[in-house]
Design a protein around this motif. Structure first.
Motif, PDB file in Angstrom:
ATOM      1  N   LYS A  90     -12.361  10.584   0.107  1.00 30.98           N
ATOM      2  CA  LYS A  90     -12.815  11.313  -1.033  1.00 30.98           C
ATOM      3  C   LYS A  90     -12.768  10.639  -2.296  1.00 30.98           C
ATOM      4  O   LYS A  90     -13.749  11.089  -3.286  1.00 30.98           O
ATOM      5  N   CYS A  91     -11.892   9.664  -2.671  1.00 30.34           N
ATOM      6  CA  CYS A  91     -11.970   9.125  -3.759  1.00 30.34           C
ATOM      7  C   CYS A  91     -13.418   8.194  -3.666  1.00 30.34           C
ATOM      8  O   CYS A  91     -13.820   8.059  -4.801  1.00 30.34           O
ATOM      9  N   ASP A 119      -3.867  10.571   4.226  1.00 30.99           N
ATOM     10  CA  ASP A 119      -4.123   9.064   3.522  1.00 30.99           C
ATOM     11  C   ASP A 119      -5.535   8.876   3.561  1.00 30.99           C
ATOM     12  O   ASP A 119      -6.303   8.432   2.593  1.00 30.99           O
ATOM     13  N   VAL A 120      -6.114   8.817   4.885  1.00 28.20           N
ATOM     14  CA  VAL A 120      -7.589   8.478   5.107  1.00 28.20           C
ATOM     15  C   VAL A 120      -8.566   9.266   4.506  1.00 28.20           C
ATOM     16  O   VAL A 120      -9.376   8.912   3.754  1.00 28.20           O
ATOM     17  N   GLU A 138       0.828  -1.275   0.014  1.00 21.32           N
ATOM     18  CA  GLU A 138      -0.044   0.093   0.121  1.00 21.32           C
ATOM     19  C   GLU A 138       0.888   1.458   0.025  1.00 21.32           C
ATOM     20  O   GLU A 138       0.530   2.205  -0.556  1.00 21.32           O
ATOM     21  N   ASP A 139       2.082   1.252   0.759  1.00 19.22           N
ATOM     22  CA  ASP A 139       3.118   2.479   0.593  1.00 19.22           C
ATOM     23  C   ASP A 139       3.565   2.262  -0.900  1.00 19.22           C
ATOM     24  O   ASP A 139       4.720   1.288  -1.258  1.00 19.22           O
ATOM     25  N   LYS A 140       3.148   3.070  -1.610  1.00 20.94           N
ATOM     26  CA  LYS A 140       3.674   3.261  -2.996  1.00 20.94           C
ATOM     27  C   LYS A 140       4.943   3.515  -3.233  1.00 20.94           C
ATOM     28  O   LYS A 140       5.483   3.440  -4.376  1.00 20.94           O
ATOM     29  N   LEU A 150      -9.001   4.201  -6.367  1.00 21.33           N
ATOM     30  CA  LEU A 150      -9.087   3.712  -5.067  1.00 21.33           C
ATOM     31  C   LEU A 150      -7.726   3.373  -4.484  1.00 21.33           C
ATOM     32  O   LEU A 150      -7.512   3.276  -3.329  1.00 21.33           O
ATOM     33  N   GLU A 151      -7.114   2.331  -5.300  1.00 26.31           N
ATOM     34  CA  GLU A 151      -5.956   1.931  -4.797  1.00 26.31           C
ATOM     35  C   GLU A 151      -4.762   2.762  -4.616  1.00 26.31           C
ATOM     36  O   GLU A 151      -3.957   2.899  -3.811  1.00 26.31           O
ATOM     37  N   THR A 152      -4.948   3.987  -5.630  1.00 23.47           N
ATOM     38  CA  THR A 152      -3.926   4.889  -5.306  1.00 23.47           C
ATOM     39  C   THR A 152      -4.406   6.194  -4.752  1.00 23.47           C
ATOM     40  O   THR A 152      -3.547   7.075  -4.584  1.00 23.47           O
ATOM     41  N   SER A 153      -5.665   6.176  -4.418  1.00 28.63           N
ATOM     42  CA  SER A 153      -6.209   7.440  -3.730  1.00 28.63           C
ATOM     43  C   SER A 153      -5.862   8.563  -4.634  1.00 28.63           C
ATOM     44  O   SER A 153      -5.830   9.762  -4.142  1.00 28.63           O
TER      45      SER A 153
END
Length: 914
Positions: free
Chosen positions: A639-640, A633-634, A178-180, A719-722
């Motif tokens: 928002k996405c 991040d949350v 999750e941490d890109k 949603l995956e990358t927000s």
């Protein structure tokens, strides 16, 4: 110990840190600093056995010495070469630092010495993960002029667990972090998925770290659930940012053992000498938000002569959390409470944060008090700190207080009639503080805060702005006053502690800011070191300007980030010479440290924490940034989720940021931000101005800058990358729609050189080129003549038409004439005769069949077709063998409405025998 000290002689006796080592260890070894000194003086790599001989290490000390050398190697103080000899990294031209990864596979190494970052390509990043500590050898500059490095050794592997999504491909399970900043795919070992299904969120423990030739390998240790489950965004953020979210068993046990009410023995003197005062009859009130549960502070004010007496009572957390206990250890690790939408990760267990330490109404609570005398002009004349017991008379909210101020006879004012005079006095004091703030020159930026509202399923329903009224500012000014007094007593009594430090702008940022202000006709006073007052004066000047939001953003970005530090350097933004945090010990560890220091001062003692003050400041600054990143991040993910069903809808918004790769737009009403990529800005080359923070089109001159208004369409939501992608909805001309640049008024003039034209133009369509030929051609039809005369006519056409036009005819028309429709009245014909052998022909009307565009040159057969021969009976049909001749240059004939034939030579093509 004395007997042991006699044996330390020779070279070890010259260790400058020998006494420190004796205090720490019963059998002291040579200090790290002394080992490095010996290696430096030796001047060459040395084996461990030789070093032990030089330092007179005894046989019983060898094991401990080897451990010390291994620790020094892990921390990058020494390294071992291929031969096994000890080396100093500085002597090998190596740099030590931390890896900073990027989602695209490359990364940077941030050196510890503060020098510029070193670029790490994908091959180097394959060896490490984001956050690892490494030794780097500089390798020069890359093609973009950045310092580039090669990893020599990985000192510390910082990532042992991570959160990500599980994927399955032909029976092979992998996890995407999750941490890109971690771009590696973690391969799961056989039977290491714990039964998790593809697409689920899992926690992975790394079994093998990445290397140059193999990816990281791990196994699932926890299955968190599906990606869209309620609250999953918070679970991911907690693990992604390594936020401690579970209290230890010892901390929970201590929290449960904490009393739920004030006991008689709690009235005892603090630290044996400081008496706890009784403030239970004082009408103290708490003023917080609607959803707050941890009430740190209570306030009270009364008129004193021309000024006021202000009491700020803060929860006495230090009475229950003692240095070194389980609660204290957990609080240091967390650093502060983290606030997410609908969930809080507290610094202390709820038994304390929402219980005995929270200043709830109508119950007794222990507190630390700052008792101040304030003048009519809002200046603090004197103050006094003391521990006390209080009894809050009301739990108020900002909305209620503001309603009471605006409507003293209203329903809410009548409900809280017993504290209404107290509110009126506090508001009068606030006005004095506000006037003093303006005189002091504190910077006051106007920002918009938002609040997310959720539905019954726990998903975001709407985003609304939070209206900041004077009730918010009233409490803020009271807390600022108490914090300033806390910093003053620490400095006056010369007690070391952590301060809230906000330094002024750096020279580089100041230079960029002044350059920009100069371009818009403004000046920031103060020379090379402007004060907060200079900023405040400029903010007042630009209030009525149309570009005021842009200028405020530029001023804000020129400032540094506030940090915690034991060295007091003042607070630039608030215009205070000294400032610290005292008012929120329930949710901030620095405030708890300040409480302990002030209690020690009152008792005539000195508080010394287990960690060094520098390390505590660094830790608290890190945890604050970590909490901000996790909360951001949350919010971005929520928002996405809110915008995913709005793809294709159009909104209006304001440009909130400009970068080299596009513009960020904050939408009106919904307060959601997304990116318009630079490729979506228009058919132009856009260049980014770092100083002016704008993108400007090279050809059109279109400018996009902060606060500019645009209309967008939601293009994509991930949603995956927000991330949310927008596209502009204004009609933009395409390349083919651009008018060709033709000469105006000087038809026969030669074109301007490319350098003078300034910028490149889009290629012109063939039909435009043909029209230019028509316009440049003579209006009279030439008579049929021989080849030489015809060649002269062609030369005449060439001289009459601009050079670029004929270039287009030669290069474009021959290829495109079959595809692009010609203007009305214009047709084409194809001949295969060599240009040199062309004979005069009379122009005849073109048949309908000939008007069709030809796709290939037609080669004339060597034998003429004979219609009569086809009628004769024959036993076997004769097949005509084509004659193979030298390939001829094809000629394209363009017939204009005026009857002018334009012959253009086509590249030779060979005819293959059929």
């Amino acid at each position: 110990m004395s007997g042991r000290s006699k044996k330390i002689k020779g070279i070890r006796a010259s260790d400058p840190f020998l006494e420190r080592e004796r205090e720490r260890y019963e059998f002291p070894l040579p200090s790290r600093e002394f080992v490095l000194q010996v290696l430096t003086e030796h001047g060459a790599p040395i084996f461990v056995n030789e070093l032990m001989s030089m330092l007179a290490i005894l046989p019983e000390e060898e094991t401990q010495f080897h451990r010390r050398m291994a620790a020094m190697e892990r921390e990058g103080q020494v390294m071992i070469n291929r031969k096994g000899a000890l080396c100093l990294p500085d002597k090998l031209d190596l740099l030590q630092g931390r890896v900073q990864g990027h989602a695209d596979g490359f990364g940077f190494m941030v050196p510890d010495d503060g020098s510029s970052d070193l670029y790490l390509g994908p091959k180097e990043m394959a060896k490490v993960l984001h956050g690892d500590r490494v030794l780097i050898r500089p390798m020069g500059l890359d093609r973009r002029g950045r310092r580039e490095g090669s990893i020599v050794e990985v000192l510390v592997r910082s990532t042992t667990k991570l959160v990500g999504r599980l994927h399955s491909d032909h029976g092979v399970f992998t996890v995407t972090a999750e941490d890109k900043r971690i771009s590696h795919e973690i391969v799961l070992e056989p039977n290491g998925s714990m039964g998790a299904e593809s697409g689920q969120v899992v926690m992975v423990e790394l079994v093998t770290q990445p290397s140059r030739y193999s990816p990281p390998v791990g196994r699932v240790v926890q299955v968190l659930g599906n990606y869209a489950d309620p609250g999953m965004e918070i679970e991911i953020a907690l693990r992604k940012h390594n936020l401690p979210h579970e209290f230890s068993a010892e901390a929970l046990a201590q929290g449960e053992d904490t009393p739920t009410k004030v006991r008689k023995k709690d009235w005892k003197n603090v630290l044996g000498t400081v008496e706890r005062e009784d403030l239970r009859d004082l009408p103290l009130v708490t003023i917080d938000g609607e959803t707050a549960k941890d009430f740190d502070d209570a306030v009270y004010a009364e008129k004193k002569g021309k000024g006021w007496r202000l009491i700020v009572a803060i929860a006495d957390v230090s009475h229950y959390v003692l240095p070194g206990d389980a609660l204290d250890v957990g609080a240091i690790e967390r650093g502060n409470s983290v606030y997410f939408p609908r969930r809080v990760i507290p610094m202390l267990p709820e038994a304390l944060s929402n219980g005995i330490c929270s200043l709830m109404p109508e119950v007794e609570r222990l507190c630390m008090v700052c008792d101040m005398q304030v003048s009519a002009k809002g200046a603090i004349k004197k103050y006094r700190f003391y521990p006390a017991v209080m009894h809050s008379k009301a739990r108020l909210t900002y909305a209620k207080v503001w309603d009471m101020v605006q409507h003293p006879d209203g329903e809410i004012a009548q409900q809280y009639q017993h504290v209404l005079p107290q509110i009126d006095t506090l508001y009068a004091l606030f006005k004095a503080f506000s006037a003093a703030r303006a005189v002091r020159g504190a910077i006051d930026f106007e920002t918009i805060e938002t609040e997310m509202r959720f539905d019954e399923n726990g998903k975001i329903k709407e985003i609304v702005p939070v209206i900041r009224n004077d009730a918010h500012k009233l409490i803020e000014e009271c807390m600022l006053a108490a914090n300033v007094c806390a910093a003053d007593i620490l400095i006056t009594k010369e007690h070391e502690c952590v301060y809230r430090v906000h330094e002024g702008p750096t020279p580089e940022k100041m230079e960029n800011l002044r350059t920009y202000l100069k371009s818009v006709g403004l000046t920031l006073e103060g020379g090379d070191e402007p004060t907060a007052g200079d900023y405040a004066v400029l903010l007042e000047q630009i209030k009525l300007r149309d570009d005021a939001p842009l200028l405020q953003t530029m001023l804000l970005r020129s400032l540094s980030q506030a940090v915690y530090s034991p060295g007091n350097k003042g607070h630039f933004g608030l215009s205070y010479e000294a400032y610290t945090h005292f008012t929120s010990p329930i949710r901030r560890y620095p405030d708890l440290l300040v409480h302990r220091a002030i209690k020690a001062i009152l008792a005539g003692q000195k508080y010394t924490p287990a960690m060094k003050w520098e390390a505590l400041g660094t830790q608290c600054s890190m945890t604050e940034r970590r909490a901000d990143d996790a909360s951001r991040d949350v919010q971005n993910w929520l928002k996405c989720y809110y915008m995913q069903d709005k793809v294709g809808e159009e909104f209006e918004g304001v440009i909130s940021a400009v970068t080299g790769f596009g513009i960020f737009v904050l939408l009106d009403q919904v307060f959601v931000e997304g990116l318009v990529h630079i490729s979506e800005l228009g058919t132009d080359y856009f260049h980014f101005d770092e100083v002016r923070k704008e993108l400007k089109g090279e050809r059109t001159g279109q400018v996009y800058r902060i606060t500019g208004r645009v209309k967008i369409k939601v293009a994509r939501v991930s949603l995956e990358t927000s991330k949310i992608d927008f596209m502009l909805v204004e009609d933009k001309p395409k390349w083919g729609d651009q008018p060709a640049e033709v000469s105006t008024g000087r038809r026969n003039a030669p074109p301007k050189p490319a350098a003078s034209r300034g910028r490149s133009k889009p290629p012109r369509a063939p039909e435009l080129a043909i029209k230019e030929v028509q316009a440049a051609a003579p209006t009279t039809k030439p008579k049929p003549t021989n080849s030489r005369k015809r060649t002269a006519i062609v030369k005449q056409v060439k001289s009459a038409a601009p050079t670029p036009v004929l270039d287009v005819v030669k290069k474009v028309a021959v290829r495109k004439v079959a595809k692009a429709p010609l203007p009305a009245g214009t047709s084409t014909a194809v001949e295969t005769a060599p240009l040199a052998a062309a004979k005069p022909v009379a122009t005849k009307p073109v048949a309908k069949s000939a008007a069709k565009p030809a796709t290939k040159p037609v080669t004339k057969p060597a034998i003429k077709p004979d219609a009569q021969a086809a009628a004769k009976p024959a036993t076997k049909p004769r097949v005509a063998k084509p004659r193979v001749a030298k390939p001829a240059a094809a000629v394209v004939k363009v017939l204009t409405p005026e009857g002018m034939d334009v012959m253009v030579k086509k590249p030779r093509t060979r005819t293959k025998p059929s």
